[in-house]
Design an enzyme around this catalytic site. Structure first.
Site, PDB file in Angstrom:
ATOM      1  N   ALA A  82       1.889   4.361   3.435  1.00  0.00           N
ATOM      2  CA  ALA A  82       1.560   3.676   4.684  1.00  0.00           C
ATOM      3  C   ALA A  82       2.835   3.398   5.484  1.00  0.00           C
ATOM      4  O   ALA A  82       2.815   2.638   6.446  1.00  0.00           O
ATOM      5  CB  ALA A  82       0.809   2.384   4.379  1.00  0.00           C
ATOM      6  N   GLY A  83       3.956   3.975   5.057  1.00  0.00           N
ATOM      7  CA  GLY A  83       5.236   3.774   5.766  1.00  0.00           C
ATOM      8  C   GLY A  83       5.863   2.426   5.459  1.00  0.00           C
ATOM      9  O   GLY A  83       6.711   1.943   6.206  1.00  0.00           O
ATOM     10  N   LEU A  84       5.444   1.792   4.351  1.00  0.00           N
ATOM     11  CA  LEU A  84       5.956   0.451   4.029  1.00  0.00           C
ATOM     12  C   LEU A  84       6.958   0.464   2.874  1.00  0.00           C
ATOM     13  O   LEU A  84       7.243  -0.582   2.283  1.00  0.00           O
ATOM     14  CB  LEU A  84       4.786  -0.498   3.701  1.00  0.00           C
ATOM     15  CG  LEU A  84       3.748  -0.670   4.817  1.00  0.00           C
ATOM     16  CD1 LEU A  84       2.624  -1.601   4.372  1.00  0.00           C
ATOM     17  CD2 LEU A  84       4.393  -1.224   6.091  1.00  0.00           C
ATOM     18  N   GLY A  85       7.502   1.620   2.584  1.00  0.00           N
ATOM     19  CA  GLY A  85       8.573   1.704   1.580  1.00  0.00           C
ATOM     20  C   GLY A  85       8.109   1.443   0.165  1.00  0.00           C
ATOM     21  O   GLY A  85       8.892   1.008  -0.685  1.00  0.00           O
ATOM     22  N   SER A  86       6.829   1.721  -0.108  1.00  0.00           N
ATOM     23  CA  SER A  86       6.297   1.437  -1.440  1.00  0.00           C
ATOM     24  C   SER A  86       7.010   2.254  -2.532  1.00  0.00           C
ATOM     25  O   SER A  86       7.353   1.718  -3.584  1.00  0.00           O
ATOM     26  CB  SER A  86       4.788   1.679  -1.425  1.00  0.00           C
ATOM     27  OG  SER A  86       4.378   2.411  -2.524  1.00  0.00           O
ATOM     28  N   SER A  87       7.272   3.527  -2.271  1.00  0.00           N
ATOM     29  CA  SER A  87       7.857   4.343  -3.347  1.00  0.00           C
ATOM     30  C   SER A  87       9.281   3.890  -3.652  1.00  0.00           C
ATOM     31  O   SER A  87       9.686   3.857  -4.810  1.00  0.00           O
ATOM     32  CB  SER A  87       7.773   5.832  -3.032  1.00  0.00           C
ATOM     33  OG  SER A  87       8.737   6.198  -2.093  1.00  0.00           O
ATOM     34  N   ALA A  88      10.050   3.486  -2.626  1.00  0.00           N
ATOM     35  CA  ALA A  88      11.425   3.012  -2.884  1.00  0.00           C
ATOM     36  C   ALA A  88      11.396   1.680  -3.632  1.00  0.00           C
ATOM     37  O   ALA A  88      12.202   1.449  -4.530  1.00  0.00           O
ATOM     38  CB  ALA A  88      12.195   2.863  -1.575  1.00  0.00           C
ATOM     39  N   ASP A 146      14.974   2.827   3.007  1.00  0.00           N
ATOM     40  CA  ASP A 146      14.011   2.201   2.092  1.00  0.00           C
ATOM     41  C   ASP A 146      14.675   1.684   0.818  1.00  0.00           C
ATOM     42  O   ASP A 146      14.425   0.555   0.394  1.00  0.00           O
ATOM     43  CB  ASP A 146      12.891   3.190   1.729  1.00  0.00           C
ATOM     44  CG  ASP A 146      11.995   3.488   2.924  1.00  0.00           C
ATOM     45  OD1 ASP A 146      12.408   3.193   4.054  1.00  0.00           O
ATOM     46  OD2 ASP A 146      10.890   4.019   2.719  1.00  0.00           O
ATOM     47  N   PRO A 180       0.830  -1.217   0.000  1.00  0.00           N
ATOM     48  CA  PRO A 180       0.000   0.000   0.000  1.00  0.00           C
ATOM     49  C   PRO A 180       0.861   1.263   0.000  1.00  0.00           C
ATOM     50  O   PRO A 180       1.927   1.287   0.607  1.00  0.00           O
ATOM     51  CB  PRO A 180      -0.810  -0.101   1.296  1.00  0.00           C
ATOM     52  CG  PRO A 180      -0.435  -1.371   1.954  1.00  0.00           C
ATOM     53  CD  PRO A 180       0.624  -2.061   1.165  1.00  0.00           C
TER      54      PRO A 180
END
Ligand code: MEV
Length: 326
Positions: A110-116, A158, A107
């Site tokens: 959400a702080g889960l490193g999606s963009s990296a 990330d 997601p």
């Protein structure tokens, strides 16, 4: 040149040490088995066409840097992917029209490193398509440069995790790989509440300025968790890791970054049999992470869902960036 390349990279969670890491204390982050997938095709047009399937947004960008209106939601989502392409094309002095399709299991925001994870897989896929032989170190560095333009002050956690996978210790800008003795069965709970990392970092800063003598020891105590967690990670001691997560959560709560939504998901996870649970990332919303016995992952996920969170069953991934198809 290949006709198509697919690359993937993992998302991440911070296991211990968010916020205290801003004040020089160590933090531990791990890669997740949830990944972003990027497919790249060469295009005969001069444009870079980006299609983010999960968000239903698609647009064409030029191959040269140009000003775009990043306030527009569509560009907010697609600009980092464009930037990742530009990093590779500029690094390799290549001109190449591209068609890019992004699909992600992680997601956004959400702080889960999606963009990296998306940036790293884009760079690996474009690099492979133009036969640039990028090393993982270069992929990570280019992703960091792309993240810097979009997010201003990324810590480097990330892009490192998305590139190399596994677990890392982060302290004062140094990132070192750490050994894990056992798989970590995890359940993430997304509160769905959007938050601003910058605002939360500022909130802790002002609390620290107001109550220096109280808040500084709290930050130092979070730092003291990390050597104990490293030992437990190495030994695969899940109950101790859970207990340390609970202590870390208590201290984060004292720093004012937990919320009722976060607490609800944490208590639901603990009551359903998790060894421990805490917020992960900046807090103020975003996600919680629960460490569970392997046979309790489903039960914990159901409990999180009952409390209104979106559960994601996952585990640590040792697999960093990967060319899936060429
Ligand atoms: C956010 O994911 C983690 C924080 O520690 C901020 C940072 O390290 O830049 C809250």
């Amino acid at each position: 040149m290949s006709r198509k390349v697919v690359a993937s990279a993992p998302g991440k969670v911070i296991l211990y040490g968010e916020h205290s890491v801003v004040y020089g204390e160590p933090a531990i982050a791990i890669a997740l088995s949830k990944r972003a997938y990027v497919t790249v095709y060469p295009s005969s047009s001069s444009a870079i066409e980006i299609n983010a399937l999960d968000y239903g947004v698609k647009t064409e960008f030029p191959q040269e840097r140009a000003k775009i209106n990043v306030e527009h939601e569509k560009f907010k989502i697609l600009q980092p992917i464009w930037e990742a392409c530009l990093q590779v094309l500029e690094y390799t002095s290549t001109k190449q029209g591209l068609k890019i399709i992004v699909k992600s299991q992680i997601p956004r925001e959400a702080g889960l490193g999606s963009s990296a994870a998306v940036a790293v897989s884009t760079i690996a896929a474009v690099g492979s398509l133009i036969e640039a032989n990028l090393t993982p170190q270069i992929i990570s560095k280019l992703a960091y440069e792309a993240e810097k333009i979009v997010h201003k002050t990324p810590s480097g956690i990330d892009n490192t995790i998305a590139t190399f996978g596994g677990a890392v210790l982060f302290q004062k800008g140094n990132i070192t790989k750490i050994q894990i003795g056992k798989n970590l069965p995890l359940v993430i709970g997304n509160t769905g509440v959007k938050r601003s990392t910058k605002q939360l970092v500022l909130k802790v800063k002002s609390l620290k300025e107001k109550y220096e003598d109280i808040v500084t020891p709290i930050i130092k105590n979070i730092g003291l968790i990390i050597p104990k967690a490293l030992k437990a990670l190495n030994e695969g001691d899940l109950p101790t890791l859970g207990e340390l997560m609970n202590i870390n959560q208590g201290l984060l709560d004292a720093l004012g970054v937990s919320t009722k939504d976060i607490a609800k998901l944490i208590y639901a996870a603990r009551s359903a049999g998790a060894y421990g649970a805490k917020l992960t990332g900046a807090g103020g919303g975003g996600c919680i992470i629960a460490l569970t016995p392997p046979e309790k992952q489903n039960k914990v996920a159901e409990a999180i869902k009952r409390e209104g969170g979106e559960p994601i069953i996952t585990e640590i991934s040792l697999k960093g960036v990967k060319i899936e198809e060429k």
